[in-house]
Write a protein that holds these residues in place. Sequence first.
Motif, PDB file in Angstrom:
ATOM      1  N   ASP A  33       0.788  -1.202   0.015  1.00 14.00           N
ATOM      2  CA  ASP A  33      -0.031  -0.032   0.050  1.00 14.00           C
ATOM      3  C   ASP A  33       0.931   1.240   0.033  1.00 14.00           C
ATOM      4  OD1 ASP A  33      -2.885  -1.196   2.136  1.00 14.00           O
ATOM      5  OD2 ASP A  33      -2.034  -1.763   0.261  1.00 14.00           O
ATOM      6  N   ASP A  35       0.187   5.392   1.079  1.00 12.54           N
ATOM      7  CA  ASP A  35      -0.881   6.255   1.488  1.00 12.54           C
ATOM      8  C   ASP A  35      -0.457   7.953   1.563  1.00 12.54           C
ATOM      9  OD1 ASP A  35      -0.284   3.919   4.180  1.00 12.54           O
ATOM     10  OD2 ASP A  35      -1.823   3.785   2.552  1.00 12.54           O
ATOM     11  N   TYR A  37      -1.165  11.027   4.176  1.00 16.85           N
ATOM     12  CA  TYR A  37      -1.782  11.471   5.346  1.00 16.85           C
ATOM     13  C   TYR A  37      -1.560  13.310   5.348  1.00 16.85           C
ATOM     14  CZ  TYR A  37      -1.700   6.851   7.790  1.00 16.85           C
ATOM     15  OH  TYR A  37      -1.778   5.456   7.978  1.00 16.85           O
ATOM     16  N   LEU A  47      -5.480   9.914   8.133  1.00 19.17           N
ATOM     17  CA  LEU A  47      -5.387   9.250   6.730  1.00 19.17           C
ATOM     18  C   LEU A  47      -6.261   9.998   5.902  1.00 19.17           C
ATOM     19  CD1 LEU A  47      -4.257   6.991   5.128  1.00 19.17           C
ATOM     20  CD2 LEU A  47      -5.809   5.357   6.080  1.00 19.17           C
ATOM     21  N   THR A  50      -5.721   5.827   0.461  1.00 19.55           N
ATOM     22  CA  THR A  50      -4.832   4.674   0.418  1.00 19.55           C
ATOM     23  C   THR A  50      -5.053   4.210  -0.963  1.00 19.55           C
ATOM     24  OG1 THR A  50      -4.795   4.299   2.843  1.00 19.55           O
ATOM     25  CG2 THR A  50      -4.418   2.273   1.428  1.00 19.55           C
ATOM     26  N   THR A  52      -3.833   0.351  -2.982  1.00 12.37           N
ATOM     27  CA  THR A  52      -2.972  -0.925  -2.892  1.00 12.37           C
ATOM     28  C   THR A  52      -2.322  -1.027  -4.198  1.00 12.37           C
ATOM     29  OG1 THR A  52      -4.734  -2.411  -4.083  1.00 12.37           O
ATOM     30  CG2 THR A  52      -5.057  -1.868  -1.652  1.00 12.37           C
ATOM     31  N   THR A  57      -8.687   1.800  -4.072  1.00 10.46           N
ATOM     32  CA  THR A  57      -8.517   2.977  -3.383  1.00 10.46           C
ATOM     33  C   THR A  57      -9.577   3.090  -2.271  1.00 10.46           C
ATOM     34  OG1 THR A  57      -9.849   4.075  -4.825  1.00 10.46           O
ATOM     35  CG2 THR A  57      -7.570   4.184  -5.311  1.00 10.46           C
TER      36      THR A  57
END
Length: 121
Positions: A33, A35, A37, A47, A50, A52, A57
């Motif tokens: 993943d 991400d 933030y 967060l 995200t 993968t 998503t």
Amino acid sequence: QVQVVESGGGLVQAGGSLRLSCTASGTIFKINDMDWYRQAPGKQRELVATITSGSSTNYADSVKGRFGISRENAKNTVYLQMNSLKPEDTAVYYCNAHVVSYGRSYQYDYWGQGTQVTVSS
């Protein structure tokens, strides 16, 4: 060693758009993943989105419909397209990459230094 570098932050008026980029480099076997933030002054880091390795998503409710996360696996790069920006989106945005390095069987989280996004009203 793995390095994560973000770019693309800046100052924009409310309703405007910005595109953040984040690239990981170093001894990378694969990235799971990735991400985004953000952390606003006086608030906890939260967060935002995200993605993968298969490009599934997930988004925080506060940005759904306005932000889009995508990635280029061949470049170890993740993007965050931010549209219809609001003053409350003002924060330092951080990238987090879940990396499996060569010679290891587990992933480790690597963080970038952050990029400032400021939205004026």
